[in-house]
Enzyme design. Structure first.
Site, PDB file in Angstrom:
ATOM      1  N   SER A  28       0.776  -1.152  -0.148  1.00  0.00           N
ATOM      2  CA  SER A  28      -0.191  -0.002   0.083  1.00  0.00           C
ATOM      3  C   SER A  28       0.937   1.182   0.085  1.00  0.00           C
ATOM      4  CB  SER A  28      -0.962   0.228   1.258  1.00  0.00           C
ATOM      5  OG  SER A  28      -1.617  -1.094   1.488  1.00  0.00           O
ATOM      6  N   HIS A  58      -3.468   0.587  -4.448  1.00  0.00           N
ATOM      7  CA  HIS A  58      -2.641  -0.532  -5.055  1.00  0.00           C
ATOM      8  C   HIS A  58      -2.415  -0.248  -6.778  1.00  0.00           C
ATOM      9  CE1 HIS A  58      -1.655  -3.408  -2.043  1.00  0.00           C
ATOM     10  NE2 HIS A  58      -2.497  -2.583  -1.424  1.00  0.00           N
ATOM     11  N   HIS A  80      -4.963  -9.752  -1.391  1.00  0.00           N
ATOM     12  CA  HIS A  80      -5.016 -10.111   0.066  1.00  0.00           C
ATOM     13  C   HIS A  80      -5.892 -11.032   0.208  1.00  0.00           C
ATOM     14  CE1 HIS A  80      -3.679  -5.858  -0.314  1.00  0.00           C
ATOM     15  NE2 HIS A  80      -2.934  -6.027   0.567  1.00  0.00           N
ATOM     16  N   TYR A  82      -8.081 -11.001   2.529  1.00  0.00           N
ATOM     17  CA  TYR A  82      -9.402 -10.558   2.761  1.00  0.00           C
ATOM     18  C   TYR A  82     -10.274 -10.128   1.709  1.00  0.00           C
ATOM     19  CZ  TYR A  82      -7.039  -5.900   2.121  1.00  0.00           C
ATOM     20  OH  TYR A  82      -6.515  -4.750   1.700  1.00  0.00           O
ATOM     21  N   GLU A  83      -9.610 -10.268   0.390  1.00  0.00           N
ATOM     22  CA  GLU A  83     -10.589  -9.646  -0.649  1.00  0.00           C
ATOM     23  C   GLU A  83     -11.747 -10.907  -1.153  1.00  0.00           C
ATOM     24  OE1 GLU A  83      -8.069  -7.661  -3.806  1.00  0.00           O
ATOM     25  OE2 GLU A  83      -6.543  -7.846  -2.425  1.00  0.00           O
ATOM     26  N   ALA A 110       2.708  -2.331   4.181  1.00  0.00           N
ATOM     27  CA  ALA A 110       2.625  -1.338   5.303  1.00  0.00           C
ATOM     28  C   ALA A 110       2.047  -2.250   6.611  1.00  0.00           C
ATOM     29  CB  ALA A 110       1.303  -0.255   5.004  1.00  0.00           C
ATOM     30  N   MET A 205      -1.654  -7.390   7.072  1.00  0.00           N
ATOM     31  CA  MET A 205      -2.641  -7.889   6.260  1.00  0.00           C
ATOM     32  C   MET A 205      -2.068  -8.801   5.112  1.00  0.00           C
ATOM     33  SD  MET A 205      -5.941  -5.618   6.691  1.00  0.00           S
ATOM     34  CE  MET A 205      -6.101  -4.557   8.098  1.00  0.00           C
ATOM     35  N   SER A 206      -0.778  -8.862   4.902  1.00  0.00           N
ATOM     36  CA  SER A 206      -0.383  -9.481   3.731  1.00  0.00           C
ATOM     37  C   SER A 206       0.939 -10.298   3.949  1.00  0.00           C
ATOM     38  CB  SER A 206      -0.108  -8.280   2.861  1.00  0.00           C
ATOM     39  OG  SER A 206       1.016  -7.600   2.985  1.00  0.00           O
ATOM     40  N   ASN A 229       1.624   3.281  11.412  1.00  0.00           N
ATOM     41  CA  ASN A 229       0.739   3.528  12.402  1.00  0.00           C
ATOM     42  C   ASN A 229       1.330   2.547  13.519  1.00  0.00           C
ATOM     43  OD1 ASN A 229      -0.865   1.674  10.839  1.00  0.00           O
ATOM     44  ND2 ASN A 229      -1.439   1.065  12.920  1.00  0.00           N
ATOM     45  N   HIS A 241      -7.541   3.096   6.645  1.00  0.00           N
ATOM     46  CA  HIS A 241      -6.872   2.821   5.364  1.00  0.00           C
ATOM     47  C   HIS A 241      -6.277   4.009   4.707  1.00  0.00           C
ATOM     48  CE1 HIS A 241      -5.520   0.489   1.832  1.00  0.00           C
ATOM     49  NE2 HIS A 241      -6.434   1.033   1.166  1.00  0.00           N
TER      50      HIS A 241
HETATM   51  N1  HPA Z   1      -2.923  -3.270  11.195  1.00  0.00           N
HETATM   52  C1  HPA Z   1      -2.821  -3.988  10.179  1.00  0.00           C
HETATM   53  N2  HPA Z   1      -2.612  -3.940   9.195  1.00  0.00           N
HETATM   54  C2  HPA Z   1      -1.955  -2.743   8.996  1.00  0.00           C
HETATM   55  C3  HPA Z   1      -1.950  -1.938  10.180  1.00  0.00           C
HETATM   56  C4  HPA Z   1      -2.249  -2.109  11.401  1.00  0.00           C
HETATM   57  O1  HPA Z   1      -2.410  -1.322  12.435  1.00  0.00           O
HETATM   58  N3  HPA Z   1      -1.333  -0.602   9.338  1.00  0.00           N
HETATM   59  C5  HPA Z   1      -1.049  -1.095   8.248  1.00  0.00           C
HETATM   60  N4  HPA Z   1      -1.519  -2.092   7.752  1.00  0.00           N
END
Ligand code: HPA
Length: 267
Positions: A28, A58, A80, A82-83, A110, A205-206, A229, A241
């Site tokens: 991302s 993306h 991903h 989750y998609e 990310a 998440m990847s 973050n 996001h």
């Molecule tokens: N959690 C999961 N996936 C992420 C995060 C997070 O805090 N930040 C960026 N991708």
């Protein structure tokens, strides 16, 4: 189903016959580096076996050509879990990478940090990972090749080369364990406390299914997170996001310098 060798032939017809040395999957907000590849950008939609990625931030194109003198295939997007609920969503794309001749794969993503000393804007090289979901892209694989050893899955050799590239650029590259959380909802603060107890330093998440697939295919692999973050409950900041996309470029500029230096170093 189209064979990866057929998709590889389609790519060669557009990008030239010379074998690809290395694959790079961009996470991302990290799409900028794809534009630097001296070669065609082929839409995933033209490539059988490739994902139909639908996540904002993306860029679903495969960029094949020279970057710092190395023939690379840069994946502007990933699918991903989750998609569509498919942990093996990247299998066709990675099999195609292998059919193009690559033997190395660098993954970027990310991620949220669980460590106060790895704040947003920092980069974290994955020393290892935790498959917190218990999902696996090799479920259903029938051959004994499915029993992939995962000790040193994150290549000590590639990690040393990335560390050296970061040092040469004067960029701090932290190192830690990445936990794969399914998404698409973010984690709860209690889940983050749990993951910290389990030994995770970052969460995202990847990446983990791609590391497993890469090792299955015999590709040497390493991964770098850009921390966007602090994970849930660890700061007052609101996680979203949009925030991920806004923060990723902070680390992306540093990551680009490390990757260029890594590519230009002799193997
Ligand atoms: N959690 C999961 N996936 C992420 C995060 C997070 O805090 N930040 C960026 N991708």
């Amino acid at each position: 189903m189209t064979e990866p060798t057929e998709t590889a032939a389609l790519i060669r017809a557009r990008a030239g016959e010379e074998p690809v040395r290395l694959g790079l999957i961009l996470g991302s907000g990290l799409g900028h580096l794809a534009q630097a590849v001296d070669g065609p950008a082929i839409p995933y939609a033209d490539l059988p076996g490739f994902p139909r990625a639908q996540v904002s931030g993306h860029n679903p194109h495969l960029h094949v050509g020279l970057l710092e003198g190395v023939r690379v295939a840069v994946f502007g997007a990933r699918e991903h879990y989750y998609e569509n609920g498919n942990p093996a969503a990247m299998r066709g794309a990675l099999e195609t990478l292998k059919a193009l001749g690559a033997d190395r794969l660098i993954l970027t993503n990310a991620a949220g940090s669980l460590r106060p000393d790895i704040p947003p804007g920092d980069l974290m090289l994955l020393s290892d990972h935790i498959n917190y979901n218990g999902l696996n892209p090799l479920i259903g694989e029938r051959t004994d090749a499915r029993f992939v050893p995962m000790t040193d899955a994150h290549s000590p050799r590639l990690r040393a080369a990335l560390r050296a590239a970061a040092a040469a650029e004067g960029i701090a590259l932290k190192e830690g364990v990445y936990a794969w959380y399914s998404g698409p909802s973010f984690e709860t603060p209690a889940e983050i406390r749990l993951l910290r107890t389990l030994g995770a330093d970052a969460v995202g998440m990847s990446t983990v299914p791609e590391v497993i697939l890469a090792r299955f295919l015999g590709l040497e692999v390493a991964a770098v997170s850009t921390i966007t973050n602090m994970a849930a409950g660890l700061s007052e900041e609101r996680i979203s996001h949009d925030h991920t996309k806004a923060m990723a470029p902070l680390g992306a500029a540093k990551l680009e310098r490390i990757l260029r230096r890594f590519l230009s170093a002799p193997e």
